[in-house]
Every structure is written in structure tokens, then in C-alpha cells.
Design a protein around this motif. Structure first.
Motif, PDB file in Angstrom:
ATOM      1  N   ARG A  76       0.860  -1.191   0.000  1.00 27.27           N
ATOM      2  CA  ARG A  76       0.000   0.000   0.000  1.00 27.27           C
ATOM      3  C   ARG A  76       0.891   1.235   0.000  1.00 27.27           C
ATOM      4  O   ARG A  76       1.856   1.309   0.759  1.00 27.27           O
ATOM      5  CB  ARG A  76      -0.911   0.003   1.212  1.00 27.27           C
ATOM      6  N   MET A  77       0.551   2.203  -0.839  1.00 27.62           N
ATOM      7  CA  MET A  77       1.303   3.446  -0.958  1.00 27.62           C
ATOM      8  C   MET A  77       0.339   4.610  -0.762  1.00 27.62           C
ATOM      9  O   MET A  77      -0.781   4.596  -1.277  1.00 27.62           O
ATOM     10  CB  MET A  77       1.916   3.537  -2.350  1.00 27.62           C
ATOM     11  N   THR A  78       0.788   5.612  -0.007  1.00 31.27           N
ATOM     12  CA  THR A  78      -0.004   6.822   0.183  1.00 31.27           C
ATOM     13  C   THR A  78       0.902   8.038   0.061  1.00 31.27           C
ATOM     14  O   THR A  78       1.985   8.065   0.645  1.00 31.27           O
ATOM     15  CB  THR A  78      -0.680   6.838   1.575  1.00 31.27           C
ATOM     16  N   VAL A  79       0.454   9.024  -0.710  1.00 27.73           N
ATOM     17  CA  VAL A  79       1.117  10.315  -0.807  1.00 27.73           C
ATOM     18  C   VAL A  79       0.038  11.346  -0.527  1.00 27.73           C
ATOM     19  O   VAL A  79      -1.007  11.353  -1.191  1.00 27.73           O
ATOM     20  CB  VAL A  79       1.726  10.555  -2.208  1.00 27.73           C
ATOM     21  N   SER A  80       0.267  12.207   0.472  1.00 21.69           N
ATOM     22  CA  SER A  80      -0.764  13.132   0.904  1.00 21.69           C
ATOM     23  C   SER A  80      -0.192  14.522   1.149  1.00 21.69           C
ATOM     24  O   SER A  80       0.919  14.662   1.656  1.00 21.69           O
ATOM     25  CB  SER A  80      -1.394  12.589   2.194  1.00 21.69           C
ATOM     26  N   ASP A  81      -0.971  15.546   0.775  1.00 20.61           N
ATOM     27  CA  ASP A  81      -0.567  16.922   1.063  1.00 20.61           C
ATOM     28  C   ASP A  81      -1.788  17.715   1.520  1.00 20.61           C
ATOM     29  O   ASP A  81      -2.917  17.285   1.345  1.00 20.61           O
ATOM     30  CB  ASP A  81       0.089  17.581  -0.160  1.00 20.61           C
ATOM     31  N   HIS A  82      -1.531  18.853   2.129  1.00 25.57           N
ATOM     32  CA  HIS A  82      -2.595  19.758   2.572  1.00 25.57           C
ATOM     33  C   HIS A  82      -2.533  21.041   1.760  1.00 25.57           C
ATOM     34  O   HIS A  82      -2.623  22.133   2.294  1.00 25.57           O
ATOM     35  CB  HIS A  82      -2.474  20.046   4.072  1.00 25.57           C
ATOM     36  N   GLY A  83      -2.376  20.884   0.457  1.00 26.71           N
ATOM     37  CA  GLY A  83      -2.242  22.022  -0.445  1.00 26.71           C
ATOM     38  C   GLY A  83      -3.579  22.480  -0.992  1.00 26.71           C
ATOM     39  O   GLY A  83      -4.630  22.324  -0.364  1.00 26.71           O
ATOM     40  N   ALA A  84      -3.541  23.017  -2.211  1.00 32.01           N
ATOM     41  CA  ALA A  84      -4.707  23.639  -2.830  1.00 32.01           C
ATOM     42  C   ALA A  84      -5.824  22.649  -3.156  1.00 32.01           C
ATOM     43  O   ALA A  84      -6.991  23.020  -3.192  1.00 32.01           O
ATOM     44  CB  ALA A  84      -4.282  24.356  -4.108  1.00 32.01           C
ATOM     45  N   GLY A  85      -5.475  21.392  -3.387  1.00 32.08           N
ATOM     46  CA  GLY A  85      -6.484  20.426  -3.797  1.00 32.08           C
ATOM     47  C   GLY A  85      -7.075  20.804  -5.142  1.00 32.08           C
ATOM     48  O   GLY A  85      -6.655  21.775  -5.779  1.00 32.08           O
ATOM     49  N   PHE A  86      -8.049  20.022  -5.601  1.00 29.76           N
ATOM     50  CA  PHE A  86      -8.712  20.305  -6.871  1.00 29.76           C
ATOM     51  C   PHE A  86     -10.044  19.586  -6.892  1.00 29.76           C
ATOM     52  O   PHE A  86     -10.312  18.713  -6.069  1.00 29.76           O
ATOM     53  CB  PHE A  86      -7.841  19.886  -8.064  1.00 29.76           C
ATOM     54  N   ASP A  87     -10.873  19.958  -7.826  1.00 29.10           N
ATOM     55  CA  ASP A  87     -12.157  19.299  -8.013  1.00 29.10           C
ATOM     56  C   ASP A  87     -11.903  17.992  -8.764  1.00 29.10           C
ATOM     57  O   ASP A  87     -11.549  18.021  -9.944  1.00 29.10           O
ATOM     58  CB  ASP A  87     -13.090  20.208  -8.805  1.00 29.10           C
ATOM     59  N   PRO A  88     -12.048  16.843  -8.094  1.00 28.16           N
ATOM     60  CA  PRO A  88     -11.739  15.568  -8.741  1.00 28.16           C
ATOM     61  C   PRO A  88     -12.545  15.314 -10.011  1.00 28.16           C
ATOM     62  O   PRO A  88     -12.102  14.604 -10.899  1.00 28.16           O
ATOM     63  CB  PRO A  88     -12.056  14.519  -7.675  1.00 28.16           C
ATOM     64  N   GLY A  89     -13.719  15.895 -10.133  1.00 31.84           N
ATOM     65  CA  GLY A  89     -14.536  15.713 -11.317  1.00 31.84           C
ATOM     66  C   GLY A  89     -13.986  16.441 -12.532  1.00 31.84           C
ATOM     67  O   GLY A  89     -14.370  16.165 -13.661  1.00 31.84           O
ATOM     68  N   ARG A  90     -13.057  17.357 -12.305  1.00 33.19           N
ATOM     69  CA  ARG A  90     -12.506  18.143 -13.411  1.00 33.19           C
ATOM     70  C   ARG A  90     -11.048  17.799 -13.693  1.00 33.19           C
ATOM     71  O   ARG A  90     -10.426  18.422 -14.542  1.00 33.19           O
ATOM     72  CB  ARG A  90     -12.622  19.620 -13.080  1.00 33.19           C
ATOM     73  N   ALA A  91     -10.505  16.845 -12.986  1.00 33.84           N
ATOM     74  CA  ALA A  91      -9.087  16.510 -13.156  1.00 33.84           C
ATOM     75  C   ALA A  91      -8.945  15.138 -13.792  1.00 33.84           C
ATOM     76  O   ALA A  91      -9.689  14.230 -13.498  1.00 33.84           O
ATOM     77  CB  ALA A  91      -8.376  16.532 -11.815  1.00 33.84           C
TER      78      ALA A  91
END
Length: 130
Positions: A76-91
Motif C-alpha cells: 500500500r502506498m499513500t502520498v498526501s498533502d494539505h495544499g490547494a487540492g482540486f475538483d476531482p470531477g474536473r481533473a
């Protein structure tokens, strides 16, 4: 792995170089203590490199967290940040497609969860071979 390095050693080298170059701190929550087949190790490296490139280019985060664990059910791999994020429906950029393809090619799956203004988490899993 190429050069006789383990996945943990390759990850440590990659994220240290990336952090020094970008100035973004990397928290290493966990790195694998056991050997990983080279195809799976390469998939993990590909996904983490792409995730870090996305953090650098888009998130504005000051810290990114990485964990790669191996247990009874697989990797299992996880990469996480607390940045700007994005709308997953548009990416659906090429980086996300490359991460998904890397995990799919080794029998795994990858998900990307993001909340605008809150950050992004990329999670990949490769089940243990039977």
C-alpha cells in the motif's frame, strides 16, 4: 531494483533530492523493510514521482507525507498533502493517468482523492500474489 538498491533506498534518495530541490518538506511515515519485486517497485517509484511532480506544480503545499507499507494483503502506498487540492470531477491529467497505469500494470489499483482548499491524497495498492 536497479543498482542493487531496495525500494526503500530508492525512495529515500528520490524524496530527499526532490525535497532539497523544491524546498517542500517530506514526512516519511513508513518505507518498506522487505524486498519488493522490481516491477512493483518501479510502479511505486513512478507513482510517487508523478505525485511529487503534481505537488510541486499545483498544490502550494509546504509538506507532503509518504507511506509505503507491505503487509499480509500486499503493498500500500499513500502520498498526501494539505495544499490547494482540486475538483476531482474536473481533473484527469496525464500524471494521474501514468500513476494509474503503473499500478494497473502490476495488478493493483490507484485512487486520487482531493478536496479544493484542503489537499490531495493518492493511494495505491497491489494485492499480494497468491
Amino acid at each position: 531494483m536497479r543498482g542493487g538498491r531496495s525500494l526503500a533506498e530508492a525512495l529515500e534518495c528520490d524524496v530527499t533530492e526532490w525535497s532539497e530541490r523544491t524546498g517542500i518538506r517530506v514526512e516519511r511515515w513508513a518505507l518498506p523493510a522487505t524486498d519488493v519485486p522490481s516491477r512493483i517497485a518501479q510502479a511505486v517509484l513512478t507513482a510517487i514521482r508523478e505525485a511529487l511532480a503534481n505537488v510541486e506544480a499545483h498544490s502550494g503545499a509546504e509538506v507532503v507525507s509518504i507511506a509505503v507499507t507491505i503487509g499480509g494483503s500486499g503493498l500500500r502506498m499513500t502520498v498526501s498533502d494539505h495544499g490547494a487540492g482540486f475538483d476531482p470531477g474536473r481533473a484527469g491529467g496525464r500524471g494521474i493517468a501514468r500513476m494509474r497505469a503503473a499500478f494497473t500494470d502490476v495488478g493493483g489499483n490507484l485512487s486520487v482523492n482531493s478536496v479544493p482548499g484542503e489537499g490531495t491524497t493518492v493511494t495505491g495498492a497491489v494485492p499480494k500474489a497468491r
